[in-house]
Design a protein around this motif. Structure first.
Motif, short mmCIF file in Angstrom:
data_model
loop_
_atom_site.label_atom_id
_atom_site.label_comp_id
_atom_site.label_asym_id
_atom_site.label_seq_id
_atom_site.Cartn_x
_atom_site.Cartn_y
_atom_site.Cartn_z
N LYS A 1 37.76 33.27 28.60
CA LYS A 1 38.97 32.46 28.66
C LYS A 1 40.19 33.24 29.15
CE LYS A 1 37.31 29.81 24.66
NZ LYS A 1 37.61 29.42 23.26
N ASN A 2 40.01 34.52 29.46
CA ASN A 2 41.13 35.35 29.89
C ASN A 2 41.38 35.12 31.38
OD1 ASN A 2 43.06 37.29 30.29
ND2 ASN A 2 41.70 39.04 29.96
N VAL A 3 42.46 34.43 31.72
CA VAL A 3 42.78 34.13 33.13
C VAL A 3 43.88 35.03 33.66
CG1 VAL A 3 41.99 31.75 32.95
CG2 VAL A 3 44.36 32.30 32.39
N GLY A 4 44.48 35.89 32.82
CA GLY A 4 45.49 36.82 33.29
C GLY A 4 46.81 36.18 33.65
N LYS A 5 47.72 37.03 34.21
CA LYS A 5 49.06 36.55 34.57
C LYS A 5 49.47 36.94 35.98
CE LYS A 5 50.83 36.61 29.82
NZ LYS A 5 51.87 37.17 28.90
N SER A 6 49.02 38.11 36.47
CA SER A 6 49.53 38.59 37.77
C SER A 6 48.48 38.52 38.85
CB SER A 6 50.07 40.02 37.62
OG SER A 6 49.06 40.87 37.06
N ASN A 7 47.47 39.42 38.80
CA ASN A 7 46.45 39.43 39.83
C ASN A 7 45.10 39.74 39.21
OD1 ASN A 7 46.02 42.47 39.89
ND2 ASN A 7 48.20 42.34 40.40
N LEU A 8 44.03 39.59 39.98
CA LEU A 8 42.67 39.73 39.47
C LEU A 8 42.40 41.15 38.98
CD1 LEU A 8 39.83 38.64 38.98
CD2 LEU A 8 39.29 39.19 41.38
N GLU A 9 42.80 42.16 39.75
CA GLU A 9 42.52 43.55 39.37
C GLU A 9 43.17 43.89 38.02
OE1 GLU A 9 41.02 47.47 39.72
OE2 GLU A 9 40.56 45.63 40.81
N GLU A 10 44.40 43.45 37.83
CA GLU A 10 45.09 43.75 36.58
C GLU A 10 44.44 43.00 35.41
OE1 GLU A 10 47.77 45.48 33.98
OE2 GLU A 10 47.30 45.96 36.08
N VAL B 1 41.28 42.04 35.17
CA VAL B 1 39.99 42.68 34.89
C VAL B 1 40.19 44.01 34.18
CG1 VAL B 1 38.00 43.77 35.98
CG2 VAL B 1 38.76 41.52 36.75
N PHE B 2 41.19 44.79 34.63
CA PHE B 2 41.45 46.10 34.04
C PHE B 2 41.82 45.98 32.55
CE2 PHE B 2 44.79 49.48 33.35
CZ PHE B 2 43.88 50.50 33.11
N GLN B 3 42.74 45.07 32.23
CA GLN B 3 43.15 44.90 30.85
C GLN B 3 41.99 44.37 29.99
OE1 GLN B 3 45.92 45.94 29.52
NE2 GLN B 3 46.70 46.64 31.51
N ASN B 4 41.19 43.48 30.58
CA ASN B 4 40.04 42.95 29.86
C ASN B 4 39.04 44.06 29.55
OD1 ASN B 4 38.70 40.05 29.25
ND2 ASN B 4 37.10 41.47 29.88
N ASN B 5 38.81 44.95 30.52
CA ASN B 5 37.88 46.05 30.32
C ASN B 5 38.39 47.06 29.30
OD1 ASN B 5 35.92 45.10 32.05
ND2 ASN B 5 36.63 46.28 33.81
N LEU B 6 39.71 47.28 29.26
CA LEU B 6 40.28 48.18 28.26
C LEU B 6 40.05 47.64 26.85
CD1 LEU B 6 43.69 49.39 29.77
CD2 LEU B 6 41.62 50.74 29.40
N GLU B 7 40.28 46.34 26.69
CA GLU B 7 40.02 45.70 25.40
C GLU B 7 38.53 45.82 25.05
OE1 GLU B 7 41.24 41.69 25.18
OE2 GLU B 7 43.38 42.13 25.03
N ALA B 8 37.69 45.61 26.05
CA ALA B 8 36.25 45.64 25.82
C ALA B 8 35.80 47.05 25.41
CB ALA B 8 35.51 45.19 27.07
N ALA B 9 36.38 48.08 26.02
CA ALA B 9 35.99 49.45 25.69
C ALA B 9 36.26 49.77 24.23
CB ALA B 9 36.74 50.43 26.60
N ASP B 10 37.41 49.36 23.74
CA ASP B 10 37.75 49.61 22.34
C ASP B 10 36.84 48.82 21.41
OD1 ASP B 10 39.82 50.91 20.52
OD2 ASP B 10 39.98 48.82 19.89
#
Length: 568
Positions: free
Chosen positions: A457-466, A468-477
């Protein structure tokens, strides 16, 4: 005197006779007024520092220890003895309760524990200045201890103990101990084993240690004396068939519990864990200090150890040794040395398949390994276990005694009160939701565990790369937390969402390693591969959380589907 009357009333509540009470009173009196010539003699299985003197006589027979320590008897007797004293001073810790030696053919009655006196610990505290004591007590807020972690211990009517570790409000670790785990939960136990079969092609040998399944020892874990062998390998380690022979008796320690069809993993490199140090007998070259300690504290401890380091054993300093005095470290080491001497003496007169040393119960073991001022509380809902833990903490870390709490609200179970129950339900699901709306899918197989990361459900706010990056950071933790909580070991493959920028990929791997640094279980993480996968390993300690709460389906055999036999 008031303490004696309290003990007598407690003994009467346990159904003991007047003679039993009198015997305990005489034992107590002997412990309080020991002869000056008596020496330190902690019993095998003891998990506490040795007192300066002890009035407990050596006993190798199967009779019950005077202090009521666990000696391999039935769970009912253990609970009666363990919960009988609402003691204001520590008593003997049962080395076998919750970890009973079921399946051991040896004389486990010799596995007993020593007793600790408050006066002895008081002398240690008297030697410490107020500043040191205040630092050890940790920080408080509004009169309440503070800390990053909290330990919740829940006891079920059948004797099963569940233990959860909270980091903030998030459940990060979970342990289960059942009364029948004696033959399977044997990690750390020391046995006198018998070589059953040597397999040169596998560079391993099967060892009978008295449990339902034989243990296995590999060539690299075998100790040998080069003077007793013909040096025909050019200085290299000899082949296992040169060192071990069928029928030979050897002393081994369990390093990994039996899992599934696999027997226990064994080693001859025996180690004994204390509160502050780990002693490795017959390995004087082994030497180390926990890397979790600050550099200045490591330097201080290194100087202290130079004065007390034995010539015939190695030493590893634990994280709990931060701030420990020279006397405390020396006392901890002395207890381990006496313990090892007793294990060696017991091995010399025992038959193969005998349990020589049993690790303490789950709760005591975790407290010994982990409990520091970083824990704001240990909360228990069973009076008997609370008494035991309170006495143990009074013995090893009296400055943290106020952090042990008893929970007695009958209207709200302890796991409900601290929201452990709902987090366990989520941990049993294959899908885990991330705060931003992304998700993880965790699939376990025989060979490895696969973790798939999705934006969901995470559609972000700015662009696809950002996004995906924030989603992956959350996923890593979250992946690091789930691996600890579910106790997943072996090979793990994480499929992060593809990122175009190399800096972002490196940041995700760095975040995963930092999150895993809080995990005490050894891990190894590799860089993101060409396919966008992160490969890692985590030491396998147990079968895992899902297996602890479930059993294999009798219909599909664990495959997850049922074959239509009519079509075959």
């Amino acid at each position: 005197m008031a303490g004696d009357r309290h003990d007598e009333r407690a003994a009467a509540d346990r159904g003991l006779t007047t003679d039993d009470v009198a015997a305990e009173a005489r034992t107590e009196a002997g412990l309080r007024e020991p002869a000056p010539s008596e020496v330190i003699k902690p019993r095998i299985g003891d998990t506490r520092p040795a007192p300066a003197v002890s009035g407990v006589p050596e006993g190798d027979g199967p009779s019950r220890p005077a202090n009521g320590a666990a000696d391999g008897t039935s769970p009912a007797r253990k609970r009666r003895r363990r919960g009988g004293k609402g003691r204001s001073r520590p008593a003997g810790t049962g080395a076998g309760s919750g970890n009973g030696g079921g399946g051991n053919r040896g004389d486990s009655a010799s596995v007993v524990t020593a007793r600790i006196e408050d006066d002895d610990h008081g002398s240690v505290l008297d030697d410490l200045d107020e500043e040191t004591l205040e630092r050890r007590r940790g920080k408080t807020r509004k009169g309440r201890p503070t800390g990053r972690y909290q330990m919740i211990v829940h006891t079920i009517a059948d004797g099963t103990i569940q233990m959860g570790v909270l980091e903030g409000r998030s459940l990060v670790e979970h342990y289960v101990s059942r009364p029948e785990d004696g033959a399977t939960s044997i990690d750390g136990n020391i046995y006198l084993g018998k070589v059953q079969n040597v397999l040169p092609g596998m560079e391993a040998a099967f060892i009978d240690i008295g449990t339902p399944k034989n243990g296995v020892i590999y060539q690299r874990d075998v100790q040998f004396d080069s003077t007793d062998l013909e040096d025909d390998a050019g200085g290299a380690a000899p082949k296992i068939e040169k060192v071990l022979k069928n029928g030979q008796s050897i002393l081994v320690q369990v390093t990994k519990n039996p899992i599934g069809a696999k027997g226990a993993r064994l080693t001859q490199d025996v180690s004994l864990a204390g509160r502050f140090v780990v002693m490795v007998p017959n390995q004087p070259k082994t030497y180390g200090i926990s890397k979790r300690l600050p550099d200045d504290e490591r330097k201080r401890l290194r100087k202290v150890l130079e004065g007390i380091r034995p010539t015939d054993a190695g030493l590893i300093v634990r994280t709990a040794a931060e701030g420990a005095t020279t006397e405390e470290l020396a006392r901890d080491l002395a207890r381990l040395q006496d313990q090892w001497r007793q294990i060696s003496e017991l091995a010399a007169r025992s038959k193969p398949g005998t349990l020589l040393y049993r690790e303490p119960p789950l709760v005591v073991r975790v407290i010994r390994e982990e409990f520091t001022k970083e824990y704001r509380a240990i909360v228990l809902d069973d009076q008997a276990i609370y008494d035991e833990v309170k006495g143990y903490v009074d013995a090893i870390a009296p400055e943290l005694s106020e952090r042990v709490e008893f929970y007695d609200d009958p209207a709200l179970p302890i796991f409900e009160r601290f929201h452990v129950h709902e987090q366990l339900h989520k941990a049993l699901d294959r899908k885990v939701w991330l705060p931003s709306g992304g998700s993880l899918i965790i699939e376990r197989t025989e060979a490895l565990t696969v973790v798939d990361v999705n934006t969901g459900k995470n559609v972000g706010k700015s662009n696809l790369e950002e996004t995906v990056f924030q989603n992956n950071l959350e996923a890593a933790d979250e992946v690091a937390r789930q691996l600890r909580l579910r106790d997943i070991g072996g090979i793990i493959v994480i499929d992060f969402i593809d990122m175009e920028i190399r800096k972002n990929r490196d940041a995700v791997v760095k975040g995963l390693r930092e999150a895993l640094a809080r995990d005490k279980t050894r891990t190894q993480v590799f860089e993101i591969s060409e396919l966008g996968l992160v490969e890692m390993t985590r030491k396998r300690i147990s079968e895992g959380l899902v297996e602890a709460f479930s059993e294999t389906c009798s219909v599909c055999g664990g495959r997850g589907f049922v074959v239509d036999e009519s079509m075959l």
